[in-house]
Design a protein around this motif. Structure first.
Motif, mmCIF file in Angstrom:
data_model
loop_
_atom_site.group_PDB
_atom_site.id
_atom_site.type_symbol
_atom_site.label_atom_id
_atom_site.label_comp_id
_atom_site.label_asym_id
_atom_site.label_seq_id
_atom_site.Cartn_x
_atom_site.Cartn_y
_atom_site.Cartn_z
ATOM 1 N N LYS A 199 0.858 -1.201 0.000
ATOM 2 C CA LYS A 199 0.000 0.000 0.000
ATOM 3 C C LYS A 199 0.887 1.242 0.000
ATOM 4 O O LYS A 199 1.272 1.760 1.063
ATOM 5 N N PHE A 217 0.986 4.578 2.362
ATOM 6 C CA PHE A 217 1.517 4.661 3.723
ATOM 7 C C PHE A 217 2.956 5.168 3.784
ATOM 8 O O PHE A 217 3.490 5.404 4.862
ATOM 9 N N TYR A 218 3.605 5.263 2.643
ATOM 10 C CA TYR A 218 5.023 5.663 2.641
ATOM 11 C C TYR A 218 5.130 7.122 2.193
ATOM 12 O O TYR A 218 4.380 7.568 1.309
ATOM 13 N N HIS A 273 2.236 -0.459 12.911
ATOM 14 C CA HIS A 273 0.808 -0.185 12.691
ATOM 15 C C HIS A 273 -0.059 -1.264 13.339
ATOM 16 O O HIS A 273 -1.030 -0.967 14.040
ATOM 17 N N LEU A 275 -3.960 -2.009 7.418
ATOM 18 C CA LEU A 275 -2.953 -1.011 7.815
ATOM 19 C C LEU A 275 -1.522 -1.490 7.609
ATOM 20 O O LEU A 275 -0.584 -0.755 7.895
ATOM 21 N N PRO A 331 1.511 -1.759 5.608
ATOM 22 C CA PRO A 331 1.939 -1.159 4.327
ATOM 23 C C PRO A 331 2.607 -2.152 3.388
ATOM 24 O O PRO A 331 2.442 -2.076 2.182
#
Ligand SMILES: Cc1cc2nc3c(=O)[nH]c(=O)nc-3n(C[C@H](O)[C@H](O)[C@H](O)COP(=O)(O)OP(=O)(O)OC[C@H]3O[C@@H](n4cnc5c(N)ncnc54)[C@H](O)[C@@H]3O)c2cc1C
Ligand code: SF4
Ligand code: SF4
Length: 546
Positions: A433, A436-437, A488, A526, A528
């Motif tokens: 995902k 998230f970065y 997370h 959540l 990543p």
């Protein structure tokens, strides 16, 4: 119901690398060193060891590999792929500078003797993987140097000899015996090799250049691409005059054209298809053009024009693209009546190369090339790999040498046919995902100006990054498919299902207690890196670490 499972997956970069390099693994050792408690030096050392296990040539490959790993990198669509090859080069150079050595497997016994025909990257990779297991390895090399086309073909301005030599020396230092200037089939027979060795690896490459096959070819002023490059690399560049025409569209053609430019000639490359079909590494074509090489596409030599025996020009036939041929590429078709002359003092034929079986008749495959998918056994106790299986790149040759070593070891030790034990699933679409970065632009790679390249012809064209850039670039890795300790899951789990690992390593930061799981699936959403997935995705049997 979203029961999570911690499942390590194979990242896209590893799938994209022809040698299956554990890119994420060695990047993580450095990027996560603060979490695992390693100082920088130790992290560099451990990362290099991890990289060198499958690829003993990081400094070399970081320079010459067309880095398909980067085309596959998940970061590409966000803000540009991780510059894996530049990182590989930096760490490889660091290890050369630090004098790091390769090592034998702990407790490796003294095992049988194996012979290697050809000291190119395929033969060297095989030799390394066998020597570290305890086999006594002898390489028979026709020429006076190891490295194959990496030494004889690739010019100094792309791969400095001292780097290649340092990485080869580490393999030889494992106790590998070298018989230089020993052509198997001429100086020693295949039968003698069978008597001396329990198994033989054939890594003879594709060293024989093909002729152009046009009138006027026989005579002065015409040379083969690899012969020309080998002479340049020996420091014996032949006089080429002011105008050079190179025929071909592969790496040999591009290197020959760039080397001829550095000798001061005006250079034209003739290629019979369009740029899209050119087999050369794209960056090499771009560099050649930047250096002033004139690309003439959809053009083939019809004959070489001579005046009193002296080469004066190439008569060039214009082509168009017809239907696809057996390779899937569109066939070049001559356009009748459309020819022109390009003046030339020298023509370099770099149309293609093929394996030279003349000395090894007993091994000659039915066609020209060794056939087979992987771990090819071409005769009793004889395996083959590298360019003899088809013209390729160094990463493929290294992989095939390594795979053949796995197969030979399995055969000699009676372990049955070696099959891959890596049963981890690949990172799938949507697993990672990127949102998230943080956005972070890739490092800019230094390169010398065209003027510098032409005035200092041996100087390396592509520069390297510095340590600060290296550390910043390493930390751009998403760690696709493996935990990197972002917390997370631990932070947001209502049931306190995640517990910190006391002595963490990359990939193992938290344990998961499913009896506390409320099956809300929040941790999966959540995560990543895509390490947490719904339980249905879990493989039926464990997930062995690669
Ligand atoms: C000019 C050029 C540029 C290239 N650029 C790139 C690049 O930028 N990136 C990349 O990844 N790849 C590149 N390649 C391809 C890469 O070099 C090859 O894929 C790779 O070297 C193949 O390795 P190999 O070990 O199979 O064969 P080779 O490297 O060809 O080595 C074969 C060895 O076998 C020896 N030999 C042959 N016959 C005998 C015999 N009978 N007895 C004893 N020894 C023998 C030869 O002397 C040679 O040392 C390039 C190739 C060329 C020619
Ligand atoms: S060898 Fe090439 S493809 Fe593999 S990781 Fe290195 S640069 Fe990428
Ligand atoms: S982000 Fe890292 S792990 Fe993911 S593909 Fe790129 S280099 Fe590999």
């Amino acid at each position: 119901m979203f029961v999570p499972t911690q499942t390590e997956k194979i990242p896209p970069c590893q799938c994209g690398c022809p040698n299956g390099n554990d890119v994420r693994g060695w990047l993580a050792v450095i990027a996560q060193r603060h979490k695992t408690g390693h100082d920088k030096e130790t992290a560099f050392h451990l990362a290099w060891e991890r990289l060198a296990q499958g690829n003993p040539f990081p400094a070399t490959m970081g320079r010459i590999c067309p880095h398909p790993c980067e085309a596959a990198c998940s970061r590409g669509d966000k803000d540009g792929p991780v510059a894996i090859h530049a990182l590989e080069r930096f760490l490889g150079d660091w290890a050369v500078h630090a004098g790091l050595r390769l090592w034998k497997d702990p407790g490796a016994p003294e095992l049988e003797s194996v012979g290697v025909i050809g000291g190119g990257p395929a033969g060297l990779s095989f030799a390394y993987q066998m020597a570290r297991r305890g086999y006594h390895v002898t390489i028979y090399e026709r020429s006076a140097r190891l490295g194959g086309m990496l030494f004889h073909g690739i010019p100094e301005f792309r791969l400095p000899e001292r780097i290649l030599e340092a990485e080869i020396a580490r393999i030889v230092d494992l106790g590998v015996e070298i018989r230089f200037e020993t052509a198997v089939g001429r100086d020693v027979s295949l039968a003698e090799l069978h008597e001396r060795h329990a198994a033989i690896f054939v890594g003879i490459g594709a060293q024989r250049g093909r002729d152009l096959g046009v009138p006027g070819e026989d005579g002065p002023g015409v040379m083969g691409g690899t012969d020309f490059l080998a002479a340049v690399n020996r420091g014996e560049a032949p006089p080429v005059g002011k105008r050079v025409v190179v025929v071909g569209g592969g790496n040999t053609a591009m290197d020959a054209a760039r080397a001829a430019r550095r000798l001061g000639a005006a250079v034209t490359v003739l290629y019979r298809r369009s740029q899209e079909e050119m087999p050369a590494i794209r960056e090499e074509v771009d560099e050649a053009v930047a250096e002033g090489v004139d690309l003439v596409l959809l053009a083939a030599p019809a004959r070489l024009v001579r005046d009193d025996g002296k080469l004066t020009a190439v008569e060039v036939q214009r082509m168009r693209l017809g239907d696809p041929d057996a390779s899937g590429r569109r066939r070049p078709v001559a356009i009748p009546g459309e020819t022109r002359r390009i003046p030339a003092d020298t023509v370099i034929a770099a149309v293609s190369q093929e394996p030279d079986w003349t000395l090894l008749d007993g091994l000659r495959p039915e066609g020209l090339w060794v056939q087979g998918e992987s771990e090819v056994e071409i005769g009793k106790n004889v395996w083959a790999g590298g360019d003899a299986r088809g013209p390729g790149i160094a990463g493929t040759a290294i992989a095939q040498g390594r795979q053949a070593a796995d197969a030979v070891h399995a055969s000699l030790r009676g372990l049955g046919r070696q099959v891959s034990t890596d049963r981890r699933p690949n990172v799938g679409p949507g697993d990672v995902k990127p949102q998230f970065y943080l956005v972070s632009a890739p490092v800019e790679l230094p390169t010398s100006s065209v003027e510098q390249r032409l005035t200092l012809p041996e100087r390396e064209t592509a520069g390297t990054i510095d340590e600060e850039q290296f550390l910043a670039e390493v930390s751009r890795c998403f760690s696709c498919g493996l935990c990197f300790g972002c917390q997370h899951c631990w932070t947001y789990c209502n049931g306190f299902g995640f517990t910190r690992v006391v002595e963490p390593e990359p990939g193992t930061y938290f344990t998961l207690a499913l009896d506390r799981c409320e099956e809300c699936g929040k941790c999966i959403d959540l995560c990543p890196s895509g390490y947490l997935s719904p339980r249905a995705d879990a493989p039926a049997v464990g997930t062995p670490r690669g």
